[in-house]
Write a protein that holds these residues in place. Structure first.
Motif, PDB file in Angstrom:
ATOM      1  N   VAL A  78      52.641  44.035  40.672  1.00 38.01           N
ATOM      2  CA  VAL A  78      51.750  44.534  41.479  1.00 38.01           C
ATOM      3  C   VAL A  78      50.233  44.617  40.658  1.00 38.01           C
ATOM      4  N   GLY A  79      50.006  44.889  39.402  1.00 39.29           N
ATOM      5  CA  GLY A  79      48.712  44.746  38.870  1.00 39.29           C
ATOM      6  C   GLY A  79      48.266  43.203  38.666  1.00 39.29           C
ATOM      7  N   LEU A  80      49.208  42.357  38.499  1.00 34.91           N
ATOM      8  CA  LEU A  80      48.952  41.003  38.432  1.00 34.91           C
ATOM      9  C   LEU A  80      48.233  40.587  39.728  1.00 34.91           C
ATOM     10  N   LEU A  81      48.865  40.886  40.887  1.00 29.45           N
ATOM     11  CA  LEU A  81      48.679  40.266  42.132  1.00 29.45           C
ATOM     12  C   LEU A  81      47.236  40.893  42.557  1.00 29.45           C
ATOM     13  N   VAL A  82      47.069  42.224  42.118  1.00 28.23           N
ATOM     14  CA  VAL A  82      45.696  42.771  42.424  1.00 28.23           C
ATOM     15  C   VAL A  82      44.582  42.228  41.638  1.00 28.23           C
ATOM     16  N   LYS A  83      44.876  42.119  40.364  1.00 27.34           N
ATOM     17  CA  LYS A  83      43.810  41.568  39.642  1.00 27.34           C
ATOM     18  C   LYS A  83      43.535  40.224  39.800  1.00 27.34           C
ATOM     19  N   PHE A  84      44.483  39.469  40.183  1.00 28.78           N
ATOM     20  CA  PHE A  84      44.257  38.043  40.566  1.00 28.78           C
ATOM     21  C   PHE A  84      43.420  38.004  41.676  1.00 28.78           C
ATOM     22  N   TRP A  85      43.651  38.746  42.826  1.00 27.95           N
ATOM     23  CA  TRP A  85      42.667  38.690  43.982  1.00 27.95           C
ATOM     24  C   TRP A  85      41.296  39.289  43.746  1.00 27.95           C
ATOM     25  N   LEU A  86      41.014  40.132  42.735  1.00 25.37           N
ATOM     26  CA  LEU A  86      39.825  40.803  42.633  1.00 25.37           C
ATOM     27  C   LEU A  86      39.245  39.926  41.734  1.00 25.37           C
ATOM     28  N   ASP A  87      39.818  39.219  40.725  1.00 24.57           N
ATOM     29  CA  ASP A  87      39.118  38.283  39.757  1.00 24.57           C
ATOM     30  C   ASP A  87      38.557  37.285  40.580  1.00 24.57           C
ATOM     31  N   LYS A  88      39.634  36.620  41.423  1.00 20.09           N
ATOM     32  CA  LYS A  88      38.958  35.103  42.000  1.00 20.09           C
ATOM     33  C   LYS A  88      38.048  35.593  43.077  1.00 20.09           C
ATOM     34  N   ARG A  89      37.999  36.666  43.762  1.00 21.79           N
ATOM     35  CA  ARG A  89      37.147  36.959  44.630  1.00 21.79           C
ATOM     36  C   ARG A  89      35.674  37.392  44.247  1.00 21.79           C
ATOM     37  N   TYR A  90      35.655  38.326  43.361  1.00 18.73           N
ATOM     38  CA  TYR A  90      34.433  39.105  42.973  1.00 18.73           C
ATOM     39  C   TYR A  90      34.038  38.727  41.524  1.00 18.73           C
ATOM     40  N   ILE A  91      34.748  38.017  40.779  1.00 21.42           N
ATOM     41  CA  ILE A  91      34.212  37.791  39.335  1.00 21.42           C
ATOM     42  C   ILE A  91      33.985  36.327  39.231  1.00 21.42           C
ATOM     43  N   PHE A  92      34.959  35.534  39.453  1.00 23.59           N
ATOM     44  CA  PHE A  92      34.910  34.049  39.528  1.00 23.59           C
ATOM     45  C   PHE A  92      34.220  33.440  40.834  1.00 23.59           C
ATOM     46  N   HIS A  93      34.518  34.240  41.647  1.00 27.97           N
ATOM     47  CA  HIS A  93      33.833  33.578  43.225  1.00 27.97           C
ATOM     48  C   HIS A  93      34.732  32.241  43.435  1.00 27.97           C
TER      49      HIS A  93
END
Length: 137
Positions: free
Chosen positions: A49-64
């Motif tokens: 669960v943490g992996l999926l949430v972190k991937f979505w957050l990183d790709k959207r808000y950190i790395f755009h």
């Protein structure tokens, strides 16, 4: 809204969201499945669960990051997950050590949170260099 927050603070906030999501998934699972089997299942499910949430957050808000198509997004996720292997070992090591040393659910989660925080520090560097390098500034 998040774009105006400095990157390091934004990353820390989003990492905290992922940490809390991971630990919440673990806690809910531990309440449903008891014993050592429950511990292993909760650790595994929380990690997923943490992996999926972190991937979505990183790709959207950190790395755009914007994938070209589903195959590109899938390949990016697989690379993201692969860079997470070492950081997951750090997280699991801390959580399992705290579990064995203190025998307390609360301290187990403290160890997990510490392991995740340290692992995410390393994960950012790996993701910037190997996963999102084509889109990061």
């Amino acid at each position: 809204m998040l774009g105006s927050i400095p990157l390091a603070i934004r990353y820390a906030i989003l990492a905290l969201v992922a940490i809390l999501t991971n630990l919440l998934a673990q806690d809910l699972t531990s309440r449903l499945v008891a014993g050592q089997v429950g511990f292993v299942i909760s650790l595994t499910l929380g990690t997923a669960v943490g992996l999926l949430v972190k991937f979505w957050l990183d790709k959207r808000y950190i790395f755009h990051f914007r994938a070209h198509d589903i195959a590109h997004d899938t390949a990016t996720f697989l690379l993201y997950a692969a860079t997470g292997v070492a950081t997951t070992l750090v997280f699991w090591g801390f959580e399992i050590a705290f579990h064995l040393l203190f025998g307390s659910v609360v301290l187990r989660y403290v160890g997990g949170a510490l392991g995740l925080a340290l692992g995410y520090r390393l994960k950012y560097a790996l993701d910037k260099r190997y996963v999102f390098r084509a889109v990061s500034a």
